[in-house]
Every structure is written in C-alpha cells, then in structure tokens.
Design a protein around this motif. Structure first.
Motif, PDB file in Angstrom:
ATOM      1  N   ILE A  40      52.221 114.024  -0.672  1.00  0.00           N
ATOM      2  CA  ILE A  40      53.270 113.178  -0.099  1.00  0.00           C
ATOM      3  C   ILE A  40      52.711 112.242   0.976  1.00  0.00           C
ATOM      4  O   ILE A  40      53.323 111.239   1.323  1.00  0.00           O
ATOM      5  CB  ILE A  40      54.421 114.040   0.465  1.00  0.00           C
ATOM      6  CG1 ILE A  40      55.712 113.211   0.527  1.00  0.00           C
ATOM      7  CG2 ILE A  40      54.078 114.646   1.820  1.00  0.00           C
ATOM      8  CD1 ILE A  40      56.954 114.038   0.779  1.00  0.00           C
ATOM      9  N   LEU A  41      51.522 112.571   1.490  1.00  0.00           N
ATOM     10  CA  LEU A  41      50.838 111.729   2.475  1.00  0.00           C
ATOM     11  C   LEU A  41      49.409 111.480   1.982  1.00  0.00           C
ATOM     12  O   LEU A  41      48.436 111.986   2.535  1.00  0.00           O
ATOM     13  CB  LEU A  41      50.814 112.418   3.838  1.00  0.00           C
ATOM     14  CG  LEU A  41      52.142 112.489   4.586  1.00  0.00           C
ATOM     15  CD1 LEU A  41      52.092 113.554   5.676  1.00  0.00           C
ATOM     16  CD2 LEU A  41      52.492 111.133   5.186  1.00  0.00           C
ATOM     17  N   PRO A  42      49.255 110.669   0.931  1.00  0.00           N
ATOM     18  CA  PRO A  42      47.978 110.617   0.211  1.00  0.00           C
ATOM     19  C   PRO A  42      46.929 109.648   0.758  1.00  0.00           C
ATOM     20  O   PRO A  42      45.794 109.661   0.288  1.00  0.00           O
ATOM     21  CB  PRO A  42      48.410 110.174  -1.190  1.00  0.00           C
ATOM     22  CG  PRO A  42      49.605 109.297  -0.941  1.00  0.00           C
ATOM     23  CD  PRO A  42      50.317 109.919   0.243  1.00  0.00           C
ATOM     24  N   SER A  43      47.272 108.826   1.732  1.00  0.00           N
ATOM     25  CA  SER A  43      46.361 107.721   2.061  1.00  0.00           C
ATOM     26  C   SER A  43      45.376 108.013   3.178  1.00  0.00           C
ATOM     27  O   SER A  43      44.446 107.237   3.385  1.00  0.00           O
ATOM     28  CB  SER A  43      47.184 106.476   2.443  1.00  0.00           C
ATOM     29  OG  SER A  43      47.874 106.693   3.660  1.00  0.00           O
ATOM     30  N   HIS A  44      45.542 109.110   3.902  1.00  0.00           N
ATOM     31  CA  HIS A  44      44.668 109.331   5.057  1.00  0.00           C
ATOM     32  C   HIS A  44      44.327 110.819   5.180  1.00  0.00           C
ATOM     33  O   HIS A  44      44.169 111.512   4.178  1.00  0.00           O
ATOM     34  CB  HIS A  44      45.331 108.781   6.328  1.00  0.00           C
ATOM     35  CG  HIS A  44      44.371 108.479   7.435  1.00  0.00           C
ATOM     36  ND1 HIS A  44      44.148 109.353   8.470  1.00  0.00           N
ATOM     37  CD2 HIS A  44      43.561 107.424   7.674  1.00  0.00           C
ATOM     38  CE1 HIS A  44      43.260 108.842   9.302  1.00  0.00           C
ATOM     39  NE2 HIS A  44      42.876 107.653   8.839  1.00  0.00           N
ATOM     40  N   THR A  45      44.251 111.330   6.397  1.00  0.00           N
ATOM     41  CA  THR A  45      43.715 112.675   6.640  1.00  0.00           C
ATOM     42  C   THR A  45      44.529 113.785   5.992  1.00  0.00           C
ATOM     43  O   THR A  45      43.990 114.840   5.655  1.00  0.00           O
ATOM     44  CB  THR A  45      43.598 112.921   8.158  1.00  0.00           C
ATOM     45  OG1 THR A  45      42.898 114.133   8.392  1.00  0.00           O
ATOM     46  CG2 THR A  45      44.962 112.988   8.840  1.00  0.00           C
ATOM     47  N   TYR A  46      45.832 113.561   5.768  1.00  0.00           N
ATOM     48  CA  TYR A  46      46.657 114.628   5.194  1.00  0.00           C
ATOM     49  C   TYR A  46      46.397 114.829   3.706  1.00  0.00           C
ATOM     50  O   TYR A  46      46.886 115.796   3.122  1.00  0.00           O
ATOM     51  CB  TYR A  46      48.143 114.327   5.422  1.00  0.00           C
ATOM     52  CG  TYR A  46      48.475 114.047   6.859  1.00  0.00           C
ATOM     53  CD1 TYR A  46      48.225 114.992   7.855  1.00  0.00           C
ATOM     54  CD2 TYR A  46      49.027 112.823   7.248  1.00  0.00           C
ATOM     55  CE1 TYR A  46      48.514 114.723   9.187  1.00  0.00           C
ATOM     56  CE2 TYR A  46      49.330 112.550   8.575  1.00  0.00           C
ATOM     57  CZ  TYR A  46      49.066 113.504   9.542  1.00  0.00           C
ATOM     58  OH  TYR A  46      49.355 113.234  10.859  1.00  0.00           O
ATOM     59  N   SER A  47      45.631 113.950   3.112  1.00  0.00           N
ATOM     60  CA  SER A  47      45.317 114.093   1.693  1.00  0.00           C
ATOM     61  C   SER A  47      44.232 115.135   1.453  1.00  0.00           C
ATOM     62  O   SER A  47      43.945 115.479   0.310  1.00  0.00           O
ATOM     63  CB  SER A  47      44.857 112.749   1.113  1.00  0.00           C
ATOM     64  OG  SER A  47      43.624 112.353   1.702  1.00  0.00           O
ATOM     65  N   VAL A  48      43.613 115.646   2.540  1.00  0.00           N
ATOM     66  CA  VAL A  48      42.575 116.653   2.413  1.00  0.00           C
ATOM     67  C   VAL A  48      43.022 117.922   3.127  1.00  0.00           C
ATOM     68  O   VAL A  48      44.001 117.931   3.873  1.00  0.00           O
ATOM     69  CB  VAL A  48      41.233 116.153   2.994  1.00  0.00           C
ATOM     70  CG1 VAL A  48      40.821 114.849   2.332  1.00  0.00           C
ATOM     71  CG2 VAL A  48      41.318 115.980   4.512  1.00  0.00           C
ATOM     72  N   CYS A  49      42.282 118.992   2.914  1.00  0.00           N
ATOM     73  CA  CYS A  49      42.589 120.284   3.533  1.00  0.00           C
ATOM     74  C   CYS A  49      41.721 120.452   4.775  1.00  0.00           C
ATOM     75  O   CYS A  49      40.511 120.640   4.665  1.00  0.00           O
ATOM     76  CB  CYS A  49      42.332 121.418   2.539  1.00  0.00           C
ATOM     77  SG  CYS A  49      42.601 123.061   3.231  1.00  0.00           S
ATOM     78  N   THR A 107      41.730 115.520  15.612  1.00  0.00           N
ATOM     79  CA  THR A 107      40.644 115.630  14.638  1.00  0.00           C
ATOM     80  C   THR A 107      41.190 115.300  13.258  1.00  0.00           C
ATOM     81  O   THR A 107      42.080 115.985  12.756  1.00  0.00           O
ATOM     82  CB  THR A 107      40.053 117.053  14.644  1.00  0.00           C
ATOM     83  OG1 THR A 107      41.111 118.018  14.603  1.00  0.00           O
ATOM     84  CG2 THR A 107      39.256 117.287  15.923  1.00  0.00           C
ATOM     85  N   THR A 108      40.646 114.260  12.658  1.00  0.00           N
ATOM     86  CA  THR A 108      41.208 113.750  11.411  1.00  0.00           C
ATOM     87  C   THR A 108      40.130 113.701  10.331  1.00  0.00           C
ATOM     88  O   THR A 108      39.518 112.655  10.089  1.00  0.00           O
ATOM     89  CB  THR A 108      41.805 112.345  11.630  1.00  0.00           C
ATOM     90  OG1 THR A 108      40.817 111.512  12.263  1.00  0.00           O
ATOM     91  CG2 THR A 108      43.020 112.421  12.533  1.00  0.00           C
ATOM     92  N   PRO A 109      39.882 114.811   9.660  1.00  0.00           N
ATOM     93  CA  PRO A 109      38.854 114.836   8.611  1.00  0.00           C
ATOM     94  C   PRO A 109      39.273 113.995   7.420  1.00  0.00           C
ATOM     95  O   PRO A 109      40.464 113.814   7.160  1.00  0.00           O
ATOM     96  CB  PRO A 109      38.778 116.314   8.241  1.00  0.00           C
ATOM     97  CG  PRO A 109      40.152 116.833   8.534  1.00  0.00           C
ATOM     98  CD  PRO A 109      40.595 116.082   9.767  1.00  0.00           C
ATOM     99  N   MET A 110      38.269 113.512   6.682  1.00  0.00           N
ATOM    100  CA  MET A 110      38.542 112.718   5.483  1.00  0.00           C
ATOM    101  C   MET A 110      37.970 113.387   4.232  1.00  0.00           C
ATOM    102  O   MET A 110      37.818 112.769   3.196  1.00  0.00           O
ATOM    103  CB  MET A 110      37.994 111.305   5.645  1.00  0.00           C
ATOM    104  CG  MET A 110      38.640 110.519   6.774  1.00  0.00           C
ATOM    105  SD  MET A 110      40.450 110.447   6.684  1.00  0.00           S
ATOM    106  CE  MET A 110      40.664 109.483   5.196  1.00  0.00           C
ATOM    107  N   ASN A 111      37.665 114.693   4.352  1.00  0.00           N
ATOM    108  CA  ASN A 111      37.266 115.483   3.193  1.00  0.00           C
ATOM    109  C   ASN A 111      37.713 116.918   3.407  1.00  0.00           C
ATOM    110  O   ASN A 111      38.192 117.269   4.485  1.00  0.00           O
ATOM    111  CB  ASN A 111      35.753 115.395   2.940  1.00  0.00           C
ATOM    112  CG  ASN A 111      34.948 115.918   4.130  1.00  0.00           C
ATOM    113  OD1 ASN A 111      35.175 117.022   4.616  1.00  0.00           O
ATOM    114  ND2 ASN A 111      33.994 115.110   4.596  1.00  0.00           N
TER     115      ASN A 111
END
Length: 1017
Positions: free
Chosen positions: A223-232, A92-96
């Motif tokens: 440190i991982l700003p471009s995809h799913t890790y950029s959100v909580c 599951t890879t949220p983008m927000n």
C-alpha cells in the motif's frame, strides 16, 4: 528484557499513537511550571529553547529545544513523576530488506568507545534498577529508550545509551553474531554441514512463523510501494545474507548522526543536567549535516484500487481447516502531521469497528463470513501516510469477493444513515477514560505515542493538547450533522488508494521456503574457494573464542545493593464488609476514577465445568441481560465504564506448593460520577445475565477460537513454559488447561461442533452456581473525594445477590500431581524455529529457598544461558525464572536448536560447580530481581498483591530482606539441591513447540508425548 524488533505497523490502536493513553495524570500531582522558568529563545548548554507549552490535561510542561551546533531536536516533558524516561531516536529509512537498521540496533549495543566491553546493554540489564530498558526498530525509526526512578541509574544508563548510539564499535565479530554468518553446525567440527546462523537471522525466521506477520508486512509493502515502507526494516531471512559489514557501517554513518536525532526526556529530574551531559559528551563534538536524505515523502495517490494475493503456511490449530483465508481492505488516509484528521479518523475507526454496535462487526462478524477481525484491523498512524484497514480471518477463500461487496455495502449504509448520537458519546467517553486512567509507565507510553509523529516533524506539543482537538471535533459535528459521513466517504468509500489483499495457505509453503534457503546457501557455498571454506571454520573459532573471553566489566557504571531502599512502599488498606461481602478498600490518588475488582471462587465446580471457564469469561458480559439485549448492554458499558471484564484466576498459596485459589476475576473502572451506573450494570449482569441466544453464542465461541490460534508464535516461549510447568505443578496444570496450548486445542474442537447447545447449557450451569455472593470477595481503589458515595452504592449491588457469603473469604484447592518425575510434551507446529522450556518444581514464595532461587534464576540467565544459547547458538532469547507456583523454568525463544538447548539447560549445575561466582555477580543478580520488585505501581493497582495473592506488605518485606541477605553459598546450595540432574524426588517437565523432531526418540528417559494438531485436521 531482551531487545526486540518492534514492528509498529501491527499495533493498530483504537487511538492514534499521539493520543492513546496520554493524559493519565492526577489532579493531585503538583508540578513545577517550567513555562514560567524558561523563555523562548533562551540558550541552555548549547540548546536554544524553541517552544514552551503547558499541557493542563496532563499536568506537565513541554519544552522543545534545538541543539545549535548540530540541529539535534530535544523534547523534555517536565512532570512530577519519579519514573523518569530518556530516549535517543533516529529516523532510519532503509531501501532494502537486509534488515540493516534492525541489525544495527543490535550491534550498537555491543560495545562502544567509552564502554569497550562485549554487549554492555545485556550487562547493564543486571547493573540497573531500570523500570524499562530496550531498543526497538520501527518501520522508519530506531529508538533507544529506558526509564528508571533512580537518578544515579538514570545517568549511568544515559551514558551507556548515548555512547552506544553515537560512538559504537560495530565490530565485524558482532556483525557475525548479531546479524548473519556462515558457520559449521558444530563450530568445532569441520566435517559438520555449514549453515546460516545469527541472532537477527533466526529472530526474523521466528517473526515470520506467524501468518499474520506475513500478512501485515505485505500489506504495508504494497500500500506504500514507492519508498522505505516497500521493504522490511526488520529484514527478510532470505535477504539478510545480502548485507555486508561495510554496508552496515555506512548506514550508521549516514543515519546515526546527532543532526538526525530526536532526544527525549520525561519526569522530575532536572532538564539542564540532561542538556549539559548530552552537549558536552556528544553533541558538541559534531557539526551539523544535511538530513534531508532521511525524509520520507508522501505516497503518490492511486487513481484506481489494486489487488494482490499471497500465500502462507497451514495453521494446524485453525478451528476450520477449510476457512484459513485472510482478507483485508486497506486505504491510505491522511498525512500523519495532520493531527486533527488523525484524531477524527481514530474516532471513525472505533465507530466502525469496536464492539457489537459497530457497523463492520454487524456485517462481517455476526454474518459468520469470517471467524473474527484480523490483527491488521483498525486505523494505524505510524507511517508518514496513515492507513485504515479492515481485516477478516478464518475466511473461506471462495468468499473473498462476497466480503468486498459486504464491505462496500456497509460503507454505503453508514454514509446514508450516519452514526447514532449515543454511539458517538460512548466513543468520546472512552477517550475521556483513557485520558484520566493512570498507569505506572506513563512516560514510556508517552514516548511510544509521540515517536511516529515526531519522526516526521509533526507538531508534538500541539498533539498533546487533546482537549483542543476534541473541542474542535465536537464543534464540527454540532455544526454539520453529516460531518462523520463525509469523512467516511472521503477517506474510505471514494478513496481510490485502496488495496484489497488476500491470503490463503499453501500446503507446500514451508517446503518451498526451506528449498529457497537451501538454494541460497548452496549458491553462496558454490562461489567459495577452498581457502574461503576453510576461513568459515577459522572465523567460527575466532567468534567462539571472543564469546568465551573473560572481560573486565568494571568500566561499566552500576548501582549497588546499598542503593536499594530499605522498606517496601506501604499503603493503608481497610477490610470491611458490605452486605456480608468482604471488601478491601484502598484510598489512592486515582484522578477521580473508581477501580473495582472481585474474585468468584470456583473450587466447588465440577471438573468438566471448570474446563469451560475461559468460554464463560469470554461470553458472560457479551450476551445481554433480561433488561437489555447485548447491543444495548454493551453501549451502556461503554457510556458509563471502561468495560466489565472477566478472566480466569489462579493464585498459588504463599506457603504451600500444591495449594492454590481458583476462581474468576472480575474488574471494571469508571469515573466517580458514574459509580452508581457501574454498580447497576454489575447488578444487572449478576442477576439477569441472559444466555439463550445460540447464534450470538456461536459467533463469540468461533471468534474466540480463531483469535487463539493467532499469536502463538509471537509468544511461543510463554506457551512452552506453561506446557512444561503444567507437567509438574498442580497450579501450572490448571493454568495450562485454562490458557495454554491444551486449552487452544480444546477450543479448536469445540468450534468444530455443529451443535453448541449442550455447551451453552454448561455455561448457564456455571452462571447459576457462581454468580452470587457465596464465595465472593472484592476490592476497590478510589480517591478520597467521593469515597463515601461510591462505597454506599455497593449496598444495592451486594444486597441484590443470592446466597449468604461464606465466612472463609479464600477457599484453597490442594492437589498433588501423580505420575512420572520426568516427562515432556512436544507440540508439532510448522515453524522455522523452536520454543523450548524445562521446568523444575521447587518451593513456594514463603520458603527460605525461594529467595536464593530467584537470584539463581538471574545468574543462570545472564552468566550461562545468554552466552551459550543466544550468543553462541543464535536463539533470539533465552533465560530462566521462578514462578509463583515454585516452578524454576528455563526457556528459549526463536531458537534454531531444540534438544541441544535442553542439553544446555541440563548442564546448569555443571556450569555453576566449576564457575567462580563472585560478589559482583551476586550483587548484579540482586539488582536484576529488584528491578521488578521496586517497579512503580499505579494508584489504581495498589494493594493487588495483597488482594490477589494474599501477600501482605510484611510478606513482601520479609522476602526483600531474604533477597538482600542471599550469599554465594546460598546460591550454590540451591543450584545443587534443585538443578543437579537426576536429583531424587525432583519433578521435571519439558516442552517444545516447533517442527517435527526425531531426536526425541533418543531421549527415552524424558518420556516425551508428541502432539500434532495438524493430524487432527
């Protein structure tokens, strides 16, 4: 166990998740070899066998399959272990940061097509003998795992879980309850203010009570700003209210498809039964879809380091108010699917960070530039791209630049000088120990370890072959002595993908956060029409009616009390004496590891020394001996043992509520071949412990004080229960003094002392008084193979000790607390939510009332507190239990309310007086109690109930029969006797950890004491 949000990024382990504590099997375990039973390409109930592998170091067979119609992945690990595991995982890879996967995790377990009842997950908690049952949201996956030893229970839970994942209702009412909603403060009063409510909304407010969570989340995002890790993925409280019910359902449709699933089973139940069940019930009903949308791409590497600064709340328990900064340097390292690099980076991490011989410990901790490593420190292999970070807490912000310079200088020195051979050997020995060390939850730990790698399509079966990876590593360093230095340079010193993150407190942090939430609420309300405002009230009434609706739960599967085994598991123990010291010997299949424990009684210490026992236990094995300085002694411990450990010990007497054993618990374990070395280390520590190095002592004390102030919010309900129990129970009071907030406050003051020499002298007094065999009793668990030689080695250790052993093995302390029958304590902390507890002193373990009180606690939790405190009021968790010292204790966790929750606690008897308790309720409560009683015990821990608490197998069996025999009348009788308000002679204690609370002024009969650590600063 309440379902929880599991932020995997905080678990920065010393070993990679695909290796840590995996191979914990015993050579005595025989398992059917499934590599001979199945064939690659064979079709089994809609699945094709893709790969079969024998994992010799774990005594198991791994079978990897793919469901032909949907593409669902399946991994089965066949091992002769009765504690079977099942899990459904989804990428599951949220983008927000609305927390959609987290809220969906909660809602999926709130009713499904086959089980159309409200919250079947919570109801199954009391209809099962599961040894583990939960659901978890990680940063890029969601998993639904359970474990059980009962085959019928396995199928029941498998059915409920699979239906919850693939066929949930996802009702809007459940969205309002579990996610977020606007509702009047009092849902029955239209004139009360409208506020945000919701279980996950309040949970995440509670999560970010902890500064280190704020820091961890931000480091991952940056440190991982471009995809799913950029959100909580868990959800940011101020963003959660952006989520709609429609968006959540769309997320489920997109990600909760069999094609995107990874199904796991482990243990000795038949694989084909699992496959047939999943295929016929769920998988065959779907067609394959494209799941590339959930793939996480590799992060594009930076060409230059980046810097960021964030703020947090002030920590009132920080030892030094001027040193509340946090510093971290993080590097993006290898792809998680590069299994060999993951192993090697973990070894690098241990070499650089673990123990006093590590380079960063020497340069960053012993220099006193910070109070200790932060929670982010280590190598994290959870994300698609792994992260190495060094974090320092308790830092003066003026020293941020200096720390960065010291960090680089340390790396330069390591690259130039390399690592000592015996340091590397110590780390490799630690890996061997983790491979052989057995735990009762082997299967569930295995699932947690492999999930991040499997989630990104890594080669899981290869990752289990630890010996192959270790052999490859050893060969590399043999062929190239500079190999490790080259890795340090590649991944750390010359790595441009470096983030320097700093954090410092802002005295206005909480007020700003509160203002932002207030503005968010105001903006939402301003946009609503009068009709929509009226609808908020109506919606609250509908939700409340739904929460109070009587349901027929007979549709849910359940075990019965008759499914319980008749007798406890019994083991043979021998009580012997070695040089006058009592020794409990238990021969078990320990995989040729010796497990050793001892208790040093401290009853005769002066009170002022007893209060310092936690400091003593923290430093005694870390300051060296006359024969070895602390670095050499630590190196020997790591080379030959799993470490020499000390901790406080308080064990209540089974038949007297005011009597307990107090002492220091020691423990260690080693490979049988190293037993003589372990005894030599204990001999040296007992007879030659050196407590003279004041600088080393100051480092340890300040580091310990800094660590204690972290994590309070994560375990706030535990601290609240300890505080409440400490007001009513002598044993509880001592526990609070040695490990609760009372102790943390004391440590804060100690760490602020400029001269710790008097304290060190007190620690020497403790050593001189208790490091002997006068009041010493011990236990050993070991395998039959080397029993004689291992025990023979103890003669040297025990024979070297001073004093004559007292014939009375256990010395008890008998005390009674004086003072008010009702009292409360409020620790004022800058939190957005509360942690509350109420404790009532009842009876000890052997009293006939203890069994019905255990059942009552389960009934209070499930029938009363769950709907009232969690579902209606939005606390993340609430419950009741009875402790060994006889404290019947309520608690709430991440609770938006405080005194209102106490009112709910106080009305328990009123609820049971009118509630029509039935036999099914009673039987479910009994099953809930037996979940813990019948949980598997690892070979190395068998006999510890007897050794630590003095409970024989017969004691446990008597308790078992009493529990089975508890009637409805028994439950009502003890509820009235102990829980009815103002019952004469009953001692009641209350505790709140949370923001300032003026409501307490109105509760004068509860005699509240308010403690504000912030004022101490």
């Amino acid at each position: 166990m309440l379902r929880r949000f599991d932020m995997a990024k905080r678990a920065l382990l010393a070993m990679p998740r695909s290796y840590s504590r995996l191979a914990q099997a015993s050579p005595n375990i025989a398992t059917m070899n499934d590599s001979d039973k199945y064939r690659q390409g064979e079709i089994l109930h809609g699945f094709v066998v893709e790969e079969i592998g024998r994992i010799n170091e774990m005594y198991l067979d791994a079978i990897r399959l793919t469901h032909m119609k949907t593409g669902a992945q399946y991994l089965h690990l066949n091992r002769d272990d009765s504690n079977n595991v099942f899990s459904i995982g989804l990428r599951t890879t949220p983008m927000n940061s609305t927390g959609v996967p987290h809220i969906l995790e909660h809602m999926s377990l709130c009713g499904s097509k086959r089980y159309p009842v409200r919250d079947p997950f919570m109801k199954m908690l009391r209809r099962s003998l599961a040894t583990f049952i939960n659901a978890m949201t990680g940063m890029d996956y969601t998993i639904y795992p359970f474990s059980t030893q009962n085959q019928k229970d396995f199928r029941n839970l498998q059915s409920v879980y699979a239906d919850a994942v693939f066929q949930p209702f996802l009702r809007e009412l459940d969205f309002l309850q579990e996610g977020w909603r606007l509702e009047h403060t009092d849902p029955n009063d239209k004139n009360t203010p409208i506020i945000f409510k919701g279980v996950v909304f309040n949970e995440m407010k509670g999560v970010f009570n902890e500064n280190q969570w704020i820091f961890a989340e931000k480091l991952l995002n940056l440190i991982l700003p471009s995809h799913t890790y950029s959100v909580c993925s868990g959800g940011l409280p101020l963003v959660i209210p952006e989520l709609t019910h429609k968006a959540l359902k769309e997320f489920h449709d997109k990600y909760y498809h069999p094609s995107n699933s990874r199904i796991f089973s482990y243990g000795n139940f038949p694989l084909e039964d699992h496959l047939k069940f999943m295929d016929e019930r769920y998988l065959s009903l779907s067609n394959k879809i494209d799941t590339t949308m959930s793939i996480v791409p590799s992060e594009k590497r930076w060409t230059a380091p980046k810097r960021e600064h964030i703020t947090c709340r002030n920590d009132p328990l920080a030892p030094d108010p001027q040193r509340q900064g946090t510093f971290a340097i993080g590097h993006l390292c290898n792809d998680i699917t590069d299994i060999q690099s993951t192993l090697e980076m973990n070894i690098i991490s241990e070499l650089l960070l673990k123990g006093p011989n590590s380079a960063f410990y020497k340069s960053l901790i012993e220099s006193n530039i910070g109070s200790g490593f932060g929670s982010l420190t280590g190598y994290d292999s959870h994300a698609k791209d792994t992260i190495f970070a060094v974090s320092l807490q308790g830092v003066n912000p003026d020293d941020f630049e200096k720390i960065e310079r010291v960090y680089d200088e340390t790396l330069d020195r390591v690259i130039d000088q390399g690592f000592e051979k015996d340091h590397i050997e110590a780390v490799l020995h630690g890996i061997e120990m983790r491979i052989k060390h057995q735990t009762s939850d082997f299967g569930i730990n295995l699932l947690f370890n492999i999930t991040p790698l499997w989630n990104h399509n890594g080669d899981v079966i290869r990752s289990l072959r630890i010996n192959d990876a270790m052999d490859s590593f050893v060969l590399k360093i043999k062929n190239d002595p500079q190999y490790l230095s080259k890795l340090v340079d590649k991944y750390l010193r010359s790595n441009k993908h470096r983030l320097i993150l700093t954090m410092s407190p802002d005295e206005n942090y909480d007020s700003k956060l509160a203002a932002e939430e207030e503005n968010l609420l105001k903006n939402k309300l301003e946009k609503l029409t009068n009709d929509e405002l009226n609808e908020i009230y109506n919606s609250g009434q509908i939700l409340r009616a739904d929460q109070e609706k009587k349901e027929d739960t007979d549709i849910l599967p359940t075990l019965k009390v008759t499914d319980l085994k008749e007798d406890v598991d019994r083991y043979i123990y021998n009580d012997v004496q070695v040089d006058g010291v009592p020794l409990q010997v238990s021969v078990q299949p320990t995989n040729n590891i010796t497990y050793y424990r001892g208790i040093l009684n401290t009853r005769e210490l002066d009170t002022n020394l007893k209060n310092l026992i936690p400091i003593f236990t923290d430093v005694i094995a870390k300051m060296g001996t006359k024969s070895h300085d602390y670095r050499s002694f630590d190196r020997l411990c790591q080379l030959k043992t799993g470490g020499l450990s000390f901790c406080s010990h308080i064990a209540e007497k089974k038949d007297c509520i005011n009597t307990y054993e107090e002492g220091i618990f020691i423990s260690s374990y080693c490979l049988d071949r190293n037993a003589d070395d372990m005894w030599e280390l204990w001999t040296e520590l007992f007879n030659e412990a050196q407590l003279d190095d004041i600088k080393r002592f100051e480092t340890l004390v300040k580091s310990n004080a800094g660590d204690l102030s972290n994590g309070i919010a994560d375990c706030g309900h535990v601290y609240a229960m300890s505080s409440a129990a400490g007001l009513i129970s002598p044993a509880g009071k001592l526990k609070e003094s040695l490990g609760g907030l009372e102790f943390i406050g004391r440590m804060k003051k100690i760490a602020q002392e400029k001269d710790l020499s008097p304290l060190l002298e007190n620690i020497r007094e403790i050593r001189d008084q208790i490091m002997n065999k006068i009041h010493f009793r011990t236990a050993i668990n070991l395998s039959e193979d080397n029993k004689g030689d291992v025990i023979q080695g103890l003669h040297g250790f025990y024979g070297s000790l001073n004093g004559e052993c007292n014939s009375e093995a256990i010395l008890y302390t008998n005390k009674q607390l004086s003072g008010l029958n009702e009292s409360g304590i409020h620790y004022v902390m800058p939190y957005a939510t509360n942690y509350t507890s109420k404790a009532i002193l009842t009876v000890p373990y052997n009293d006939p009332d203890y069994a019905p009180l255990r059942i009552l606690a389960k009934l209070v939790s499930s029938l009363y507190l769950l709907p009232e405190v969690r579902e209606k009021e939005g606390a993340y968790g609430s419950g009741a239990n009875i402790s060994a010292e006889g404290a019947f204790t309520y608690y709430s966790f991440r609770d938006p309310n405080s005194t209102k929750t106490f009112d709910t606690f106080d009305k328990t008897w009123e609820f049971f007086e009118s509630f029509k308790l039935n036999q099914r309720d009673l039987d479910e409560a009994k099953l809930g109690v037996f979940q813990k009683i019948d949980a598997p015990v690892a070979p190395g821990s068998r006999g510890m109930l007897r050794f630590i608490h003095g409970l024989s197998d017969d004691d446990v069996q008597i308790q078992r029969m009493r529990l089975k025999d508890v009637t409805i009348d028994d439950v009502i009788r003890v509820a009235e006797k102990y829980l009815k308000p103002q019952t004469e002679g009953i001692k009641v204690g209350r505790a709140i950890i949370g923001p300032a609370n003026s409501d307490l002024l109105e509760r004068k009969s509860e005699n509240w004491e308010v403690i504000s650590p912030e004022k101490d600063n």
